[in-house]
Structure formats: structure tokens, C-alpha cells
Design an enzyme around this catalytic site. Structure first.
Site, PDB file in Angstrom:
ATOM      1  CD  GLU A  24       1.002  -1.414   9.614  1.00  0.00           C
ATOM      2  OE1 GLU A  24      -0.048  -1.272   9.045  1.00  0.00           O
ATOM      3  OE2 GLU A  24       1.944  -1.947   9.136  1.00  0.00           O
ATOM      4  CE1 TYR A  69      -4.397   0.373  10.104  1.00  0.00           C
ATOM      5  CE2 TYR A  69      -3.558  -1.537   9.829  1.00  0.00           C
ATOM      6  CZ  TYR A  69      -3.414  -0.510   9.486  1.00  0.00           C
ATOM      7  OH  TYR A  69      -2.083   0.266   9.549  1.00  0.00           O
ATOM      8  CG  ASP A  81      -1.819   1.033   1.235  1.00  0.00           C
ATOM      9  OD1 ASP A  81      -2.383   1.645   0.444  1.00  0.00           O
ATOM     10  OD2 ASP A  81      -1.980   1.618   2.514  1.00  0.00           O
ATOM     11  CD  GLU A  88      -0.496  -6.019   7.123  1.00  0.00           C
ATOM     12  OE1 GLU A  88      -0.978  -5.910   6.031  1.00  0.00           O
ATOM     13  OE2 GLU A  88      -1.166  -5.343   8.236  1.00  0.00           O
TER      14      GLU A  88
END
Ligand code: BDP
Length: 650
Positions: free
Chosen positions: A539, A503, A206, A450
Site C-alpha cells: 500500500e 504512507y 477503514d 496491519e
């Protein structure tokens, strides 16, 4: 790990050197009485090869003559990414070979003194580079974000015109299933929709795949017999600091080495000789992270002096390496620096800003460090690739702790876990460790972000990369960052610290801030119960458009970002006194990504904008970080924000 057993990375005994398979060292080019530098930053000539097969430059051998003779060129600043510099949209999205060229005049001594070695060093070229000097094929390198170099003495120390150099660098930004990061090229063959030969580059990460000469290119000299590499590990024994050194010399076997350790006032504190040894510093000042101690980031200087006999007579070489004495260790619930629990309260970053893309930039670097200290951040992760060496030097000097991550990002598809990729990944780790091993600020290696770590093949792959990294550097813990489920992750058994990305209320149950506490508590408890290893929330965050406001909070507003953070902080505060050893916000600043329906001019999860102005969440985090700093400090004085006169917590 057996309960209560501390795994210490402090090297207290004989030197455990880095077992690198790579040829030669990659010392940062520093000036010294025996070494000169000539920076080649500034304007280079540039051309992208827009031909259908992207190979016209090779077919027409553009490297044989000045680039301007084979067609039009653009001015291209170095360092910078090439993508956002011109108004040509084709260049922004270009995939294939681009050509850079620069002409240089060398000092006469460099070309005539045969006891001088001239080296061409490229700070990084993303992603594959071929280098010609005066049309001669000199050097190739795969992988961005890491330096590579070649001895070009043979090319410059011959012939009458040799002080004039033409450096041509062809760079290809194509990512394939075996590059790091990996990518795929997809040909779109439906001719009712796409022109013939149409293809796109798919990436699985990303951030925008900025490319080009994004760090400095330079020439430097050494004598022909020279200090090739230095490896330093440090330890503490009672109140003495230990500095273990190992030095490699190239060019001759007939040499002597003198090693002197100087303190910050330039006083000699220890000395030695030979290619390896241990220096003992009674009452040493340790390298402490800033905010943890009154006297942070103490650096000694290791002065290495080489004298050698060569066929051309005696030569000397000098190299000075900054050295911080500190230990790193991990227990089942703590991360220890100098034997004291360390809590990472910091950020994830990207090398990204404005039109320069990922180009190295001093004003940006200093601004970012001022913001980190304003924020009270004591650490960051180099998400998702190694940053410029100047960044790590700044961390050494300021006492900011680094989790050094390699470009192992986007390992999302099963076909990326193959033997060729594995070999390449291990080589990249060798290059990362070779470059960054001597930075006291670097306290842990991260081999990936990840990866699809629920796959069996990924488990084996990660096991191998982690084992290789530990063999390269037994002095630091190793991790990778996961977003897999605790029960499914096949790589977690091999890490020293569990790093988790989640998230909640953003990608899952979006809008439902009320679920965060329950879900985050479950996350921490299930991981800890399974592994009994310290955990970092590596994160968490929310997309936020600066200036969007809404109360009650809605997604994309500054209020939602703040509320999401606050919910995370409730649980982090419960767990940080137990086994959670860190929290790193995603992200320090907004950054550019590929275009997609879920990205508005890039990723907006920054607590600062891409122009480095604070969103509301920055103030919230600042208050939190200074509060944690004051709670976790090992002295009685109160930590103060270094950028404001009125301390928040005085
Ligand atoms: C995480 C990735 C990071 C992304 C972030 C996001 O590690 O690179 O930018 O998500 O989606 O999963 O904002």
C-alpha cells in the site's frame, strides 16, 4: 532461509491435498447435465429489528410465519448491502439483527424425485446468519464474505405443499472481539450526554461495515450421490504439465469416477479415474499472467463424471472445473511464476460502489476489469476480505494475479489475540482455502492486514495462522500485510514474502514530499537486510479530491497524489531490479468509510473515483504500468493497451 535456496510451491510429486478440518467441499454451483441452479436474486422482504434488545424477532418468532404478518416490511434488493438503500438514517447505521425473507416455488421434479438433492447456498451474509426454511431452523454461519450452504432435501421432499418454500434469514452485523474482523460494542453511560442504553459499534478498519445479503443466494441440485469436492494442484516437469487431482464423493461408497482433461478447443489431452491421480499433459500450455506472455490465462477443463449405484438405482453426476497449469515459487529476492520472475504492478481494491455498497454487481465487475486492463495492472490484493467467486473466475480468465486476503483486518488491540479468536481465524482460513484453492489466479494467501504485529501475542498468533494455512495448502506462499517497524514486527519471520504498507508524506511528515525517497529507501533496506525475503509495497497513496488542483502541489489535490506517487516510483525503480517484487497502489477507487473528521464522504485515495472516473494519477500509473509490462514481458512483441487504439508504447 539459506541464501539462494528457492522454496518451491509447485507440486511436482504426489498430490499434496488440502487437509481441511471443515466438513464437505464448497464447489462453485455450476450447471451440468446432472445439476440445476435457481437464483434467488431480486427483491426480498426485509425488516430491521429496532427493538431495544434487538431480539424481538426471536421473541415473536418472526420466522414461523410470513414476515409481513409480524409487521411492516421493506423491499430489499439482493445482492446489496442494506445500509444505503432506504432514506432512513437509522438503517444506515443499524447494528443488530435484520430479517430477510423470500418465497420460492420449486420445480415439481425437485420435490418429488428422491434421487435429487436440493441445496440452499448463500454467497455471503455479513456477519452472522441464521437460516430457516419453512420455519425450520436449518443453518447458521459466522463470518461475512464466504459462502455457506445446507442440504434442504428433507424439508422440500415431504408433504403436499412442499414445492412452496419460505426462506427466512436473520443477519447480525455486530462485530465482537472474537469475530473476524473484530470490533467492540461500547455502551455510553453518561446520561447527561446519551440516552439510556445508548451504544456504538467500534471497528478498527477503514471501510464502512456494509452488511446484509451482499452476494447471490441460490438453490441448486445434485444427485444424492454426488461430487462433493475437487482439489487440483499443478506442476511442470520438463515440457509436461502435471495436474494432480483429489476428488471427494458423498452419498455412497459404490461409485466410479472418470476424469477427463480437455484443452481450450475441447480436445481430450489426458484422462484418469478414481478419487486421486496425476494427469500428464505433454507440451502443455501454461497459465500465464496477462502482459507476461503472448498466450496468457490458458485454461483447461477438468471434467469429472461420477456413476454410482444407490438404493434408488444408478445415478450420475458431472462437474467441470477450469484448470490453469502453473507453478509459483519464491526465492530470497524473487517471486516466480512458471519459473520466471513476476513483478506485481497493480492495485488494492474494495468491493464497494454507490448505493449497492458491497453488493455484487455484474456491470461493476466488468467495468473494473476493463479499467484494470486499461491501466495495465497485472495484479490486485483482495483487501481486506475474500471477494465474490465471480471476481476470481474473471481473474482466471483474464490472467490477473490475486493475493487472496482473508477478513483478518482491524486486529489492532491486544485483547484480539486470544485463543478463541485464533481458532476462529484458522477456521476462516479453512473456508477461504476451501473456496479458492483451485483458482490459478490466486498465487498467495494473506492472513491479515496491519495486525498489531509488534505484540508478542500477535507473533504467536500469526505464526499459528500462517502454519495452519501452509498445512491447508502447501502449494502457495503465505503472507500478512504489515505496517510495523522492521525491528519490532513479530510475525515477519513466518511469512514467505514481506508485504509493507507505508504512507510517507501522508500520515507522516505530511506535505513533505521531499522526504519520501530517503524514508522509502531506508524502509526497503532495513527490511531486506533483516529478512532477505522478497518485498511487495502493498500500500501507498494519498487522499485526493477529484477536481482539486494546486501547483506547487498541496495535500488533497490531484497534483499532490501524482507527485507522491512519482517519488515512490523513483525508489521502486531502484529496488525492483533487486528484491522488491511488487507495488500495489492504495486504492483502485474511492470507497465508503465510517464518518470521521479525516474522511470526506469516505476514503479518497482512489486513482479512480467511486463512480470509476480517472483522476490524474490514473494516467500516470497507466504510463508506468505499461512501461513495466513491456520491460518484464517474456516475448518480443510489444504489449499494447487493450482499451485504446493508440497504444502508448507502440
Ligand atoms: C492502511 C489500511 C487501509 C486504509 C489506508 C488509509 O490498510 O485499509 O484504508 O491505510 O488510511 O493503513 O487510507
Amino acid at each position: 532461509m539459506a541464501p539462494g535456496l528457492a522454496v518451491a510451491w509447485a507440486v511436482l510429486g504426489p498430490l499434496l491435498g488440502c487437509a481441511l478440518a471443515l466438513q464437505g467441499g464448497m464447489l462453485y454451483p455450476r450447471e451440468s447435465p446432472s445439476r440445476e441452479r435457481k437464483e434467488l436474486d431480486g427483491l426480498w422482504s426485509f425488516r430491521a429489528d429496532f427493538s431495544d434488545n434487538r431480539r424481538r424477532g426471536f421473541e415473536e418468532q418472526w420466522y414461523r410465519r410470513p414476515l409481513r404478518e409480524s409487521g411492516p416490511t421493506l423491499d430489499m434488493p439482493v445482492p446489496s448491502s442494506f445500509n444505503d438503500i432506504s432514506q432512513d438514517w437509522r438503517l444506515r447505521h443499524f447494528v443488530g439483527w435484520v430479517w430477510y425473507e423470500r418465497e420460492v416455488i420449486l420445480p415439481e421434479r425437485w420435490t418429488q424425485d428422491l434421487s435429487t438433492r436440493v441445496v440452499l447456498r448463500i454467497g455471503s451474509a455479513h456477519a452472522y446468519a441464521i437460516v430457516w426454511v419453512n420455519g425450520v431452523d436449518t443453518l447458521e454461519h459466522e463470518g461475512g464474505y464466504l459462502p455457506f450452504e445446507a442440504d434442504i432435501s428433507n424439508l422440500v421432499q415431504v408433504g403436499p405443499l412442499s414445492s412452496q418454500l419460505r426462506i427466512t434469514i436473520a443477519i447480525n452485523n455486530t462485530l465482537t472481539p472474537t469475530t473476524l474482523p473484530p470490533g467492540t460494542i461500547q455502551y455510553l453511560t453518561d446520561t447527561s450526554k446519551y440516552p439510556k442504553g445508548y451504544f456504538v459499534q467500534n471497528t478498527y478498519f477503514d471501510f464502512f461495515n456494509y452488511a446484509g445479503l451482499q452476494r447471490s443466494v441460490l438453490l441448486y441440485t445434485t444427485p444424492t450421490t454426488y461430487i462433493d469436492d475437487i482439489t487440483v494442484t499443478t506442476g511442470v516437469e520438463h515440457d509436461s504439465g502435471l495436474v494432480n487431482y483429489q476428488i471427494s464423493v458423498k452419498g455412497s461408497n459404490l461409485f466410479e469416477l472418470e476424469v477427463r482433461l480437455l484443452d481450450a478447443e475441447n480436445k481430450l489431452v489426458a484422462n484418469g479415474s478414481g478419487t486421486q491421480g496425476q494427469l500428464k499433459v505433454p507440451g502443455a500450455s501454461l497459465w500465464w499472467p496477462y502482459l507476461m506472455h503472448e498466450r496468457p490465462a490458458y485454461l483447461y477443463s477438468l471434467e469429472v463424471r461420477l456413476t454410482a449405484q444407490t438404493s434408488l438405482g444408478p445415478v450420475s453426476d458431472f462437474y467441470t472445473l477450469p484448470v490453469g497449469i502453473r507453478t509459483v515459487a519464491v526465492t530470497e529476492s524473487q517471486f516466480l511464476i512458471n519459473g520466471k520472475p513476476f513483478y506485481f504492478h497493480g492495485v488494492n481494491k474494495h468491493e464497494d460502489a454507490d448505493i449497492r455498497g458491497k453488493g455484487f454487481d455484474w456491470p461493476l465487475l466488468v467495468k473494473d476489469f476493463n479499467l484494470l486492463r486499461w491501466l495495465g495492472a497485472n495484479a490486485f490484493r483482495t483487501s481486506h476480505y475474500p471477494y465474490a467467486e465471480e471476481v476470481l473466475q474473471m481473474c482466471d480468465r483474464y490472467g490477473i494475479v490475486v493475493i487472496d486476503e482473508c477478513p483478518g483486518v482491524g486486529l489492532a488491540l491486544p485483547q484480539f489475540f486470544n485463543n478463541v479468536s485464533l481458532q476462529n481465524h484458522m477456521r476462516v482460513m479453512e473456508e477461504v482455502v476451501r473456496r479458492d484453492k483451485n483458482h490459478p489466479a490466486v498465487v498467495m494467501w494473506s492472513v491479515a492486514n496491519e495486525p498489531a504485529s509488534q505484540l508478542e501475542s500477535a507473533g504467536y498468533y500469526l505464526k499459528m495462522v500462517i502454519a495452519h494455512t501452509k498445512a491447508l495448502d502447501p502449494s502457495r506462499p503465505v503472507t500478512f500485510v504489515t505496517n510495523s517497524n522492521y525491528a519490532a514486527d513479530k510475525g515477519a519471520p513466518y511469512v514467505d514474502v514481506i508485504c509493507l504498507n507505508s504512507y510517507y508524506s501522508w500520515y507522516h511528515d505530511y506535505g513533505h514530499l521531499e522526504l519520501i525517497q530517503q524514508q522509502l529507501t531506508t524502509q526497503f533496506e532495513s527490511w531486506y537486510k533483516t529478512y532477505q525475503k522478497p518485498i511487495i509495497q502493498s500500500e501507498y497513496g494519498a487522499e485526493t479530491i477529484v477536481g482539486f488542483h494546486q501547483d506547487p502541489p498541496l495535500m488533497f489535490t490531484e497534483e499532490y497524489q501524482k507527485s507522491l506517487l512519482e517519488q515512490y516510483h523513483v525508489v521502486l525503480d531502484q529496488k525492483r531490479r533487486k528484491y522488491v517484487v511488487g507495488e500495489l497502489i492504495w486504492n483502485f477507487a474511492d470507497f465508503m468509510t465510517e464518518q470521521s473528521p479525516t474522511r470526506v464522504l469516505g476514503n479518497k485515495k482512489g486513482i479512480f473515483t467511486r463512480q470509476r472516473q480517472p483522476k490524474s494519477a490514473a494516467f500516470l500509473l497507466r504510463e508506468r504500468y505499461w512501461k513495466i509490462a513491456n520491460e518484464t514481458r517474456y516475448s518480443h512483441s510489444v504489449a499494447k493497451s487493450q482499451c485504446l487504439e493508440n497504444s502508448l508504447f507502440a
